[in-house]
Design a protein around this motif. Structure first.
Motif, PDB file in Angstrom:
ATOM      1  N   HIS A   8       0.864  -1.184   0.000  1.00  0.00           N
ATOM      2  CA  HIS A   8       0.000   0.000   0.000  1.00  0.00           C
ATOM      3  C   HIS A   8       0.898   1.231   0.000  1.00  0.00           C
ATOM      4  O   HIS A   8       1.570   1.532   0.984  1.00  0.00           O
ATOM      5  CB  HIS A   8      -0.899  -0.011   1.237  1.00  0.00           C
ATOM      6  N   ALA A  13       0.234   5.783  -5.591  1.00  0.00           N
ATOM      7  CA  ALA A  13      -1.096   5.559  -6.162  1.00  0.00           C
ATOM      8  C   ALA A  13      -1.725   6.873  -6.620  1.00  0.00           C
ATOM      9  O   ALA A  13      -2.275   6.962  -7.727  1.00  0.00           O
ATOM     10  CB  ALA A  13      -1.997   4.871  -5.129  1.00  0.00           C
ATOM     11  N   LYS A  17      -2.588   8.061 -10.431  1.00  0.00           N
ATOM     12  CA  LYS A  17      -3.967   8.408 -10.784  1.00  0.00           C
ATOM     13  C   LYS A  17      -4.037   9.813 -11.394  1.00  0.00           C
ATOM     14  O   LYS A  17      -4.699  10.015 -12.422  1.00  0.00           O
ATOM     15  CB  LYS A  17      -4.842   8.329  -9.535  1.00  0.00           C
ATOM     16  N   THR A 238      -4.978   1.920 -14.391  1.00  0.00           N
ATOM     17  CA  THR A 238      -5.080   0.578 -13.835  1.00  0.00           C
ATOM     18  C   THR A 238      -3.988   0.316 -12.807  1.00  0.00           C
ATOM     19  O   THR A 238      -4.230  -0.289 -11.760  1.00  0.00           O
ATOM     20  CB  THR A 238      -5.003  -0.468 -14.969  1.00  0.00           C
ATOM     21  N   SER A 240      -2.537   2.416 -10.869  1.00  0.00           N
ATOM     22  CA  SER A 240      -2.725   3.160  -9.616  1.00  0.00           C
ATOM     23  C   SER A 240      -3.483   2.339  -8.577  1.00  0.00           C
ATOM     24  O   SER A 240      -3.235   2.458  -7.377  1.00  0.00           O
ATOM     25  CB  SER A 240      -3.471   4.481  -9.883  1.00  0.00           C
ATOM     26  N   TYR A 241      -4.382   1.461  -9.047  1.00  0.00           N
ATOM     27  CA  TYR A 241      -5.183   0.674  -8.118  1.00  0.00           C
ATOM     28  C   TYR A 241      -4.414  -0.500  -7.533  1.00  0.00           C
ATOM     29  O   TYR A 241      -4.928  -1.200  -6.655  1.00  0.00           O
ATOM     30  CB  TYR A 241      -6.455   0.180  -8.816  1.00  0.00           C
ATOM     31  N   ARG A 242      -3.196  -0.711  -7.995  1.00  0.00           N
ATOM     32  CA  ARG A 242      -2.341  -1.738  -7.393  1.00  0.00           C
ATOM     33  C   ARG A 242      -1.725  -1.240  -6.097  1.00  0.00           C
ATOM     34  O   ARG A 242      -1.260  -2.039  -5.277  1.00  0.00           O
ATOM     35  CB  ARG A 242      -1.226  -2.139  -8.362  1.00  0.00           C
ATOM     36  N   PRO A 245      -6.439   1.715  -2.584  1.00  0.00           N
ATOM     37  CA  PRO A 245      -7.821   1.275  -2.794  1.00  0.00           C
ATOM     38  C   PRO A 245      -8.615   2.254  -3.644  1.00  0.00           C
ATOM     39  O   PRO A 245      -8.342   3.455  -3.673  1.00  0.00           O
ATOM     40  CB  PRO A 245      -8.384   1.181  -1.372  1.00  0.00           C
ATOM     41  N   ALA A 246      -9.628   1.724  -4.327  1.00  0.00           N
ATOM     42  CA  ALA A 246     -10.473   2.554  -5.186  1.00  0.00           C
ATOM     43  C   ALA A 246     -11.162   3.652  -4.387  1.00  0.00           C
ATOM     44  O   ALA A 246     -11.360   4.768  -4.880  1.00  0.00           O
ATOM     45  CB  ALA A 246     -11.501   1.682  -5.898  1.00  0.00           C
ATOM     46  N   SER A 247     -11.548   3.342  -3.138  1.00  0.00           N
ATOM     47  CA  SER A 247     -12.246   4.332  -2.322  1.00  0.00           C
ATOM     48  C   SER A 247     -11.373   5.543  -2.033  1.00  0.00           C
ATOM     49  O   SER A 247     -11.873   6.657  -1.880  1.00  0.00           O
ATOM     50  CB  SER A 247     -12.705   3.690  -1.004  1.00  0.00           C
ATOM     51  N   LEU A 249      -8.867   6.589  -4.134  1.00  0.00           N
ATOM     52  CA  LEU A 249      -8.475   7.240  -5.382  1.00  0.00           C
ATOM     53  C   LEU A 249      -9.644   7.846  -6.147  1.00  0.00           C
ATOM     54  O   LEU A 249      -9.427   8.662  -7.040  1.00  0.00           O
ATOM     55  CB  LEU A 249      -7.762   6.226  -6.281  1.00  0.00           C
ATOM     56  N   ALA A 250     -10.872   7.444  -5.819  1.00  0.00           N
ATOM     57  CA  ALA A 250     -12.024   7.854  -6.631  1.00  0.00           C
ATOM     58  C   ALA A 250     -12.164   9.368  -6.741  1.00  0.00           C
ATOM     59  O   ALA A 250     -12.480   9.903  -7.805  1.00  0.00           O
ATOM     60  CB  ALA A 250     -13.300   7.247  -6.051  1.00  0.00           C
TER      61      ALA A 250
END
Length: 312
Positions: A8, A13, A17, A238, A240-242, A245-247, A249-250
């Motif tokens: 993490h 990330a 993004k 794609t 960035s989500y490695r 978490p999506a929450s 970065l959204a």
């Protein structure tokens, strides 16, 4: 074998993004410039075709070339390609008519539409907080669209069409998101990315009878560049989500408005209106409410799982 367990690293990330959002906004600006000469279907073809070598190199670097080419659901990929190609074509048509910031703002309606379609098509339950977010977002969409819909004059006809195309693109994009949720249950994400570019390139060829033109050297450079930059942006998005978490970065998706305003002003001499910004703010607020709610639900699920684990 690809490394699926990555640390993490929120800083990396976020940087990936933001870089992806900036590149994809530049890609749309290049398409906007190119569609002054070529039709949207032709722009979709170049955007998709020249993204393929970038995606292949990205898959090789990640060690996922084999998984990116193996598929167990070719029909699912074709449907994803058809929906995604339609969404892209509508978006390119919109950006050829409307200012870049306006198309960007209307595109923010996609998560709101995704939430609505999730309830209608997947039976997901929407409680008060999400309902409030949907209402807020739809009010924002109506505010953005109203000057275009209610214009009425001859000079507004093209703008009204552009607004409808942008709204249709957001709706089709929401359908893509719903379909991808089901597709990734059996397909590797790398395969979803690769086969979309392939299918979009092929489907875009169906628009040849509708007025493709031989682009000038400058327009050809813009089209090829849009494909290459779009492929890089897709890979960075794609990746960035490695690392986060999506929450988390959204919310950085909304940085696209900053990039769109800058590019719109310096490249196309466009300035967003106060009405458009007000509507966009409401849509963004509605989406942020959903993001925060999803983050809270994720924390609650983690606590529930932790509570259910046997103590040692």
């Amino acid at each position: 074998m690809p490394d699926t367990l990555t640390p993490h690293r929120p800083g990396l990330a976020i940087a990936l993004k933001l870089s992806a959002v900036a590149l994809l906004t530049c890609m749309f600006a290049m398409v906007k410039a190119a569609t002054a000469e070529v039709p949207p279907g032709e722009a979709v073809f170049f955007r998709s075709l020249f993204a393929i070598p970038v995606i292949l190199l990205w898959l090789v670097k990640r060690g996922e070339l084999r998984s990116g080419l193996v598929t167990h659901n070719i029909r699912g990929h074709f449907l994803r390609g058809a929906l995604g190609t339609a969404a892209m074509g509508l978006n390119f048509g919109a950006v050829s008519i409307l200012p870049l910031p306006e198309v960007t703002a209307i595109g923010y309606a996609m998560p709101i539409f995704t939430l609505i379609l999730s309830a209608l098509m997947l039976g997901e339950r929407i409680r008060l907080i999400r309902i409030s977010a949907v209402v807020l977002g739809l009010v924002g969409v109506l505010i953005m669209l109203w000057p275009r819909i209610a214009g009425g004059g001859p000079s507004e006809e093209g703008a009204t069409l552009g607004a409808m195309l942008a709204l249709g693109s957001a709706l089709m994009g929401a359908m893509v998101q719903i379909h991808i949720r089901q597709l990734v249950q059996t397909e590797h994400p790398a395969a979803v990315v690769f086969y979309f570019s392939v299918s979009a390139s092929l489907l875009a060829l169906l628009t040849v009878p509708f007025g493709w033109v031989m682009p000038s050297g400058e327009m050809l450079a813009l089209l090829v560049g849009a494909g290459l930059i779009g492929g890089v942006g897709q890979a960075l998005m794609t990746s960035s989500y490695r690392y986060g978490p999506a929450s988390m970065l959204a919310s950085y998706d909304y940085s696209s408005m900053i990039f769109a305003i800058i590019l719109g002003y310096f490249w196309f001499s466009e300035l967003p209106t106060l009405v458009m910004l007000s509507g966009a703010a409401l849509v963004i607020l509605g989406n942020v409410v959903v993001i925060l709610r999803e983050r809270q639900l994720g924390i609650e699920r983690q606590r529930a799982r932790a509570a259910g684990q046997p103590k040692t």
